[in-house]
Motif scaffolding. Sequence first.
Motif, PDB file in Angstrom:
ATOM      1  N   GLU B  71      19.399   0.399  17.946  1.00 52.87           N
ATOM      2  CA  GLU B  71      18.546   0.708  16.791  1.00 52.87           C
ATOM      3  C   GLU B  71      19.352   1.444  15.714  1.00 52.87           C
ATOM      4  O   GLU B  71      19.191   1.165  14.513  1.00 52.87           O
ATOM      5  CB  GLU B  71      17.396   1.592  17.282  1.00 52.87           C
ATOM      6  CG  GLU B  71      16.362   1.955  16.241  1.00 52.87           C
ATOM      7  CD  GLU B  71      15.478   3.099  16.710  1.00 52.87           C
ATOM      8  OE1 GLU B  71      15.109   3.105  17.908  1.00 52.87           O
ATOM      9  OE2 GLU B  71      15.179   3.989  15.894  1.00 52.87           O
ATOM     10  N   ARG B  75      19.815   0.179  11.880  1.00 54.62           N
ATOM     11  CA  ARG B  75      19.316   1.032  10.799  1.00 54.62           C
ATOM     12  C   ARG B  75      20.432   1.334   9.799  1.00 54.62           C
ATOM     13  O   ARG B  75      20.239   1.256   8.590  1.00 54.62           O
ATOM     14  CB  ARG B  75      18.782   2.336  11.387  1.00 54.62           C
ATOM     15  CG  ARG B  75      17.969   3.132  10.407  1.00 54.62           C
ATOM     16  CD  ARG B  75      17.148   4.271  10.964  1.00 54.62           C
ATOM     17  NE  ARG B  75      17.225   4.466  12.376  1.00 54.62           N
ATOM     18  CZ  ARG B  75      17.786   5.544  12.952  1.00 54.62           C
ATOM     19  NH1 ARG B  75      18.316   6.474  12.244  1.00 54.62           N
ATOM     20  NH2 ARG B  75      17.792   5.657  14.254  1.00 54.62           N
ATOM     21  N   LYS B  78      21.125  -1.613   7.598  1.00 53.39           N
ATOM     22  CA  LYS B  78      20.103  -1.818   6.561  1.00 53.39           C
ATOM     23  C   LYS B  78      20.333  -0.864   5.403  1.00 53.39           C
ATOM     24  O   LYS B  78      20.271  -1.255   4.239  1.00 53.39           O
ATOM     25  CB  LYS B  78      18.702  -1.566   7.133  1.00 53.39           C
ATOM     26  CG  LYS B  78      18.140  -2.715   7.929  1.00 53.39           C
ATOM     27  CD  LYS B  78      16.728  -2.404   8.369  1.00 53.39           C
ATOM     28  CE  LYS B  78      16.170  -3.555   9.177  1.00 53.39           C
ATOM     29  NZ  LYS B  78      14.904  -3.216   9.813  1.00 53.39           N
TER      30      LYS B  78
END
Lengths: 192, 147
Positions: B71, B75, B78
């Motif tokens: 994750e 993240r 992004k």
Amino acid sequence: MALAPTMTDVQTTPALAAADAAAQERQWVSRCRSGDETALACLIARHRSRLVRTATNLLRDRHEAEDVAQEAFLKAFREIAKLRDDRAFSGYLYRICVRLCMDRLRLKRAELVEFDSAQPHSGGAIENRVVIEKILSQLAPELRATIVLREMEQLSYEEVAEVMRVPIGTVRSRLHTARERFRKLWLEAVGE
Amino acid sequence: MRAGRACQRFSRLSSEAEDRDLKPSEHRFLEAHREACPECRETETVAACALNMLRDMSFDDDIEISPTFDERIIRRLKVNTVREGIRYWSPAAVGAGIACVALFAALHVAATPTQMKDADVPGGQVRNSTPRNYPNLELDRIPEFRR
């Protein structure tokens, strides 16, 4: 009449599985180039264990190894346009990880520990591990990476040469130097 | 005591034996030197033992990884993508802003009517001109100087 499975069939099953896995990975890499998050997650899931394990073997610190493994993934995905062949993604990622580990090792200052030869080395398993960790920290980053990739990761000379981007002769020379140094430091540590 | 050439060769071949198949002549040399030099024999044993311990310290694939590992990577990717987008489009945005200001200024100037001369207008009359108050220069009050 069903034909009994031949030796060829049995032998090619793992090879077929490997070929399927490779084809699947090529598709994920191709989809990653266009920003497919699902493909990204699949590639991370496939390679994270190996990367974290290699980084841990090199850095001897699991938390730092996770940081480096994450940096390796980020760098690989950000610069994926530089990768010409989707089949080479695994090696490309692994090389980035090893290079980042070596950068970290260069930044760290080796703790010059003088082995207390007055204190007899009892030869306990934990004590041996501590001594080996200290010896590894005293090796130069290139020597440490070479001996770890060869002895712990069990890579061949060619694989080590490819990962470190040096000729095979250099790998041979560094490995010999690393083993000599390792042996010398070990003998000092055990007080012989 | 400095190792002799034979001891150095023994050390090198002993190390290479870990990675490749030695020639028969090399095997014979190692055997002969091992019998002749107790120091090299013992050093080889100790070195082999240390290397085996190093190999045993290797972590395996079932090493524990943080549950948020994947994750965090996604993240950060992004965030990086948004930042790169801003960096990519900001010059265009600045250029568009400058173009808007220039267009506004040009329209403002175009909307302001200009003063036309009587001689330039057919019939000698200025049309659609904004009447202006010319200052009274009082030229008749300037004395005439004669040489």
